[in-house]
Enzyme design. Sequence first.
Site, short mmCIF file in Angstrom:
data_model
loop_
_atom_site.label_atom_id
_atom_site.label_comp_id
_atom_site.label_asym_id
_atom_site.label_seq_id
_atom_site.Cartn_x
_atom_site.Cartn_y
_atom_site.Cartn_z
N ARG A 1 0.87 -1.18 0.00
CA ARG A 1 0.00 0.00 0.00
C ARG A 1 0.90 1.22 0.00
NH1 ARG A 1 -3.57 -2.82 -1.23
NH2 ARG A 1 -5.58 -3.18 -0.22
N GLU B 1 -4.25 7.05 -4.24
CA GLU B 1 -4.69 6.51 -5.54
C GLU B 1 -6.09 7.00 -5.90
OE1 GLU B 1 -4.34 2.26 -5.20
OE2 GLU B 1 -2.21 2.41 -4.77
N HIS C 1 -1.68 0.14 -9.85
CA HIS C 1 -2.25 -0.85 -8.91
C HIS C 1 -2.91 -2.02 -9.66
CE1 HIS C 1 -4.06 -1.36 -4.61
NE2 HIS C 1 -3.84 -2.54 -5.19
C1 8YV Z 1 -7.07 -4.86 -5.50
C2 8YV Z 1 -5.57 -5.26 -3.47
O1 8YV Z 1 -6.48 -3.92 -6.34
O2 8YV Z 1 -6.36 -7.30 -2.61
C3 8YV Z 1 -5.92 -6.19 -2.36
O3 8YV Z 1 -5.73 -5.80 -1.20
O4 8YV Z 1 -4.96 -4.28 -3.26
C4 8YV Z 1 -5.93 -5.58 -4.86
O5 8YV Z 1 -6.02 -6.94 -5.07
C5 8YV Z 1 -8.08 -4.16 -4.71
O6 8YV Z 1 -8.60 -4.94 -3.71
C6 8YV Z 1 -9.20 -3.67 -5.61
O7 8YV Z 1 -10.22 -3.10 -4.89
#
Ligand code: 8YV
Length: 312
Positions: A231, A260, A278
């Site tokens: 993150r 983001e 992302h």
């Molecule tokens: C996705 C993510 O981009 O699973 C996660 O924590 O960061 C990613 O797989 C995200 O969840 C999309 O909403």
Amino acid sequence: MKPDIILTAPGHAGTQATLMQEFAGHKLWEATDRKSFLEKLAPSVRGLATFGPMPVDGKLMDALPKLEIISNFGVGVDAINLDDASKREIIVTNTPDVLNECVADTALALVMNTVRKFPQSERYLRAGNWASRGPYPLTTSLGGKTLGILGLGRIGEAIARRAAACGMKIRYHNRNRKDVPYPYDPDPVTLAKNCDVLLVVTPASAETNRIINAKVLDALGPKKYVVNIARGSVVDEPVLLRYLQEGKIAGAGLDVFADEPRVPPEFFTLDNAVLFPHVGSATVETRKAMGDLQIENLRRHFAGKPVLTRVV
Ligand code: 8YV
């Protein structure tokens, strides 16, 4: 009667369609007046389907006093206040495991692109420089280098397997040492000193907020790289930007950012940074699997069965 749920964001299209079909779904992002939307639904809403970074805190939970479950699309639940949920005995679920291999592919690609500068070399060709200025400058080999994994969980282990296939050595730091065949470093600074590419996979939390700071980047130094697929909040982004601009580290690969989808435009001009929007888990297959798990957790909960992947 179908249980009432709120969807916080459009998220994944197929998942949204199934949620709207199987439940009495209400789309928060379409509400012109969020307060009255919540007030109207407060007596009936029992579930939240969450997507993305919108904060889900005690205030929102209190606005929905019948809320029983928050089912997140994604493994990272940092946008959800877990203490607030647990105090109110609200179940929180996520979508682990189904994305491990896909996210590990992205991580390895980002490591490789950062060190070998493939995107930059492609831009060089497209700009016509190959013919006019000669071959693209030499880069650095992955083989024999050490990948330092900060946060060796299930995704980290899938990355380690891929990196080993490229001839890389692996080290790691976690809060607690694990039963794995890789050397352990006691803290992020030592890991940064002992590796060539520092890969950040640790979940975002108050504890890991800006864990990649000037001290860690100093320990890496001008010949080494940092790659973040966790993150944006785990990295001190302004400091990282300055270190890249001043050549105080060799380069960075970033799939995640602090705010983001807004990315500080200063990053765009850097030749020593590879930037992904992302895309860690962003394939048709994986996003469907994540959605299926998010939906299944809601289905099971409302059928009186235990959910599959409970966080709290
Ligand atoms: C996705 C993510 O981009 O699973 C996660 O924590 O960061 C990613 O797989 C995200 O969840 C999309 O909403």
